[in-house]
Design an enzyme around this catalytic site. Structure first.
Site, PDB file in Angstrom:
ATOM      1  N   LYS A  81       0.636  -1.238   0.140  1.00 40.97           N
ATOM      2  CA  LYS A  81      -0.521  -0.176   0.040  1.00 40.97           C
ATOM      3  C   LYS A  81       0.920   1.405  -0.117  1.00 40.97           C
ATOM      4  O   LYS A  81       2.079   1.245   1.032  1.00 40.97           O
ATOM      5  CB  LYS A  81      -0.722  -0.087   1.241  1.00 40.97           C
ATOM      6  N   SER A 156     -10.227   1.872   3.048  1.00 42.25           N
ATOM      7  CA  SER A 156      -8.823   2.633   2.390  1.00 42.25           C
ATOM      8  C   SER A 156      -7.771   1.707   1.444  1.00 42.25           C
ATOM      9  O   SER A 156      -7.288   2.532   0.812  1.00 42.25           O
ATOM     10  CB  SER A 156      -8.091   3.577   2.715  1.00 42.25           C
ATOM     11  N   SER A 180     -10.083  -0.338   7.460  1.00 47.18           N
ATOM     12  CA  SER A 180      -8.657  -0.380   5.744  1.00 47.18           C
ATOM     13  C   SER A 180      -8.282  -1.596   5.288  1.00 47.18           C
ATOM     14  O   SER A 180      -7.862  -1.988   4.504  1.00 47.18           O
ATOM     15  CB  SER A 180      -8.401   0.827   5.899  1.00 47.18           C
TER      16      SER A 180
HETATM   17  N1  GLN Z   1     -12.721   4.079   6.791  1.00 48.23           N
HETATM   18  C1  GLN Z   1     -11.877   4.706   8.200  1.00 48.23           C
HETATM   19  C2  GLN Z   1     -11.905   5.802   8.285  1.00 48.23           C
HETATM   20  O1  GLN Z   1     -12.207   6.511   7.201  1.00 48.23           O
HETATM   21  C3  GLN Z   1     -11.198   3.638   8.715  1.00 48.23           C
HETATM   22  C4  GLN Z   1      -9.938   4.495   7.409  1.00 48.23           C
HETATM   23  C5  GLN Z   1      -8.808   3.509   8.353  1.00 48.23           C
HETATM   24  O2  GLN Z   1      -8.754   2.148   8.670  1.00 48.23           O
HETATM   25  N2  GLN Z   1      -6.980   3.844   7.569  1.00 48.23           N
HETATM   26  O3  GLN Z   1     -11.641   6.094   8.413  1.00 48.23           O
END
Ligand code: GLN
Length: 488
Positions: A81, A156, A180
């Site tokens: 990532k 994400s 994420s």
């Molecule tokens: N979707 C969640 C957020 O927007 C979690 C994001 C993540 O785990 N990096 O904060």
């Protein structure tokens, strides 16, 4: 079963590499070709360096030839990532503000992948600074779900999940602050593990919310992610929050699920708002565990309704502080319109950050400001303690918790893009594990009538990854989901 090489499990590929049936260069070329063939439609990669990857594969071949592979993943391609540092490669975090930034060093996990002989393949797309649940917040391009190109892959770590599902890589690393790794794994029909807080070093992971972030493995089978987890787990003196604990042999622990008798099902996770098809898939999975000899008990996580609000106070507060370092001076972009020092700061951030990142910085700055600190930030920290106590109380009673990963299957691109609240609600079942530092895994447990994957979540006590991996393995071994691949 699809016999194409890029869909094979890592342990099988390793046996083929050891037996000289294929070379690591051939394997690398297979994923490179596959990527070139499908990624124009999927968009999982932000960049890649073919020559570098092939060179690493050649080095792996030399080790296999001399009969001295470095680990059971020597020669296996792993994508990163784009917020995990790899020396000499771009590190954009999906943001314009780091558009031309090249990492000067390796993250600890990257060093460990190298020490295990993994072949690093590509920089994977993501929501900007890991903020989002659909990958539509990437400043570069959205990612499409390989099962249905008009749907999101989740976020994400959407690029990580989509690339693994589509056979553009064998394995990938993602990061999980509130879901994420698990949510995109569920949307793309693969496996993803969010390790316990402190299990994996965060050194070289660009921080979003430091008390919640963890790097974790993503792959097409539980065996694959157990092997990748073994490579990255363990204390690191460069990350003071990494925690020393005695490391099991995760692959050897996989068949030990029988010892895990009691599984909890939280009532709060099975209420209105959960897609009926997901509920049914979960009910079948719970029945499977019951008939396999586990005791299923209903449990109550009473603090569930406070998890999301507390998360969005704590995560944004930490983000606003972490992202202060992007000031136009030290890294990446510097606005050309700036006329003085203060201007550099304001204009660079205005041009460099996307809308969601700005929203979080503003929210975080607000909850940390002196007049609001007590009523928001301090209160959220207290709530976090109560959430943790609630969770640990349930774990006095059960070995693991079975839950959905997401309230719905993958949704259409554009559907929630302009509705942040709806987007935030995607994480309703995943944030809990981050708030309490627990480990949690997502594995496929069904397909919807629209042919989209359904995920199941198994949560465990901190540092009991071997237990949830083992329970996941028990389910996986009795079902065929790891052999299903998108038709692309
Ligand atoms: N979707 C969640 C957020 O927007 C979690 C994001 C993540 O785990 N990096 O904060």
């Amino acid at each position: 079963m699809d016999d194409r090489i890029f869909f094979k499990p890592a342990h099988q590929l390793f046996a083929m590499l050891s037996g000289r049936e294929i070379s690591s260069v051939e394997l690398a070329k297979a994923v490179i070709e596959r990527t070139k063939q499908v990624d124009r439609e999927i968009g999982a990669f932000l960049s890649f360096d073919e020559a570098k990857t092939l060179k690493e594969a050649e080095e792996s071949d030399a080790r296999h030839k001399s009969g001295r592979p470095l680990s059971p993943l020597d020669g296996i391609p792993v994508g990163l990532k784009d917020l995990i540092a790899e020396k000499g490669q771009p590190l954009t975090c999906g943001s314009r503000i780091l558009e031309n930034f090249i990492s000067p060093y390796d993250a600890t996990v990257t060093e460990r992948l190298r020490a295990a002989g993994c072949v690093l393949w590509g920089r994977l797309n993501m929501d900007e600074f890991a903020m989002g649940s659909s990958n539509e917040n990437s400043a570069y391009k959205p990612v499409s779900n390989p099962w249905n190109l008009s749907c999101v892959p989740g976020g994400s770590s959407g690029g990580s999940a989509a690339s693994v599902a589509a056979g553009e890589t064998i394995l990938a690393l993602g990061s999980d602050t509130g879901g994420s790794i698990r949510q995109p794994a569920a949307f793309c029909g693969i496996c993803g593990l969010k390790p316990s807080y402190g299990a994996v070093s965060r050194y070289g992971l660009v921080a979003f919310a430091s008390s919640l972030d963890q790097i974790g493995p993503m792959g097409r089978s539980v065996e694959d992610i157990a092997a990748l987890f073994q490579v990255i787990v363990g204390v690191d003196r460069k990350d003071s929050s990494s925690f020393p604990f005695s490391l099991p042999d995760y692959s050897a622990e996989l068949p030990k699920f029988k010892s895990l008798k009691k599984l909890g099902v939280p009532v709060e996770y099975f209420q209105d708002g959960l897609d009926p098809e997901i509920r049914e898939a979960l009910e079948r999975a719970i029945e499977f565990y019951r008939s396999a000899g586990h005791e299923i008990v209903e449990v109550s996580l009473e603090m569930t309704k406070y998890v999301m609000p507390a998360y969005y106070v704590i995560a944004t507060a930490e983000a606003s502080s972490n992202l202060a370092r992007f000031d136009g001076v030290r890294y990446g972009l510097r606005s050309k319109a700036a006329k003085n020092a203060i201007d550099i700061f304001f204009k660079t951030r205005e041009e460099g950050f996307g809308e969601e990142v700005k929203r979080r910085i503003m929210l975080g700055t607000y909850v940390l400001s002196s007049e609001n600190f007590d009523s928001y930030y301090r209160r959220a920290q207290k709530v976090r303690t109560l959430i943790r106590n609630d969770f640990m109380r349930v774990f006095d009673e059960v070995n693991a918790i079975i839950a959905p990963v997401t309230p719905t299957v993958a949704f259409e691109l554009g559907k929630k893009k302009f509705d942040p609240l709806q987007m935030y609600l995607c994480d309703i079942f995943t944030v809990q594990a981050n708030m309490v530092g627990a480990c949690a895994i997502s594995i496929p447990c069904g397909m919807s009538s629209g042919n989209l994957p359904i995920g199941m979540q198994i949560l465990g006590k901190p540092f009991k990854e071997h237990e949830i991996l083992s329970l996941a393995y028990e389910f996986e071994s009795a079902h065929g989901y790891k052999d299903l691949h998108p038709n692309i």
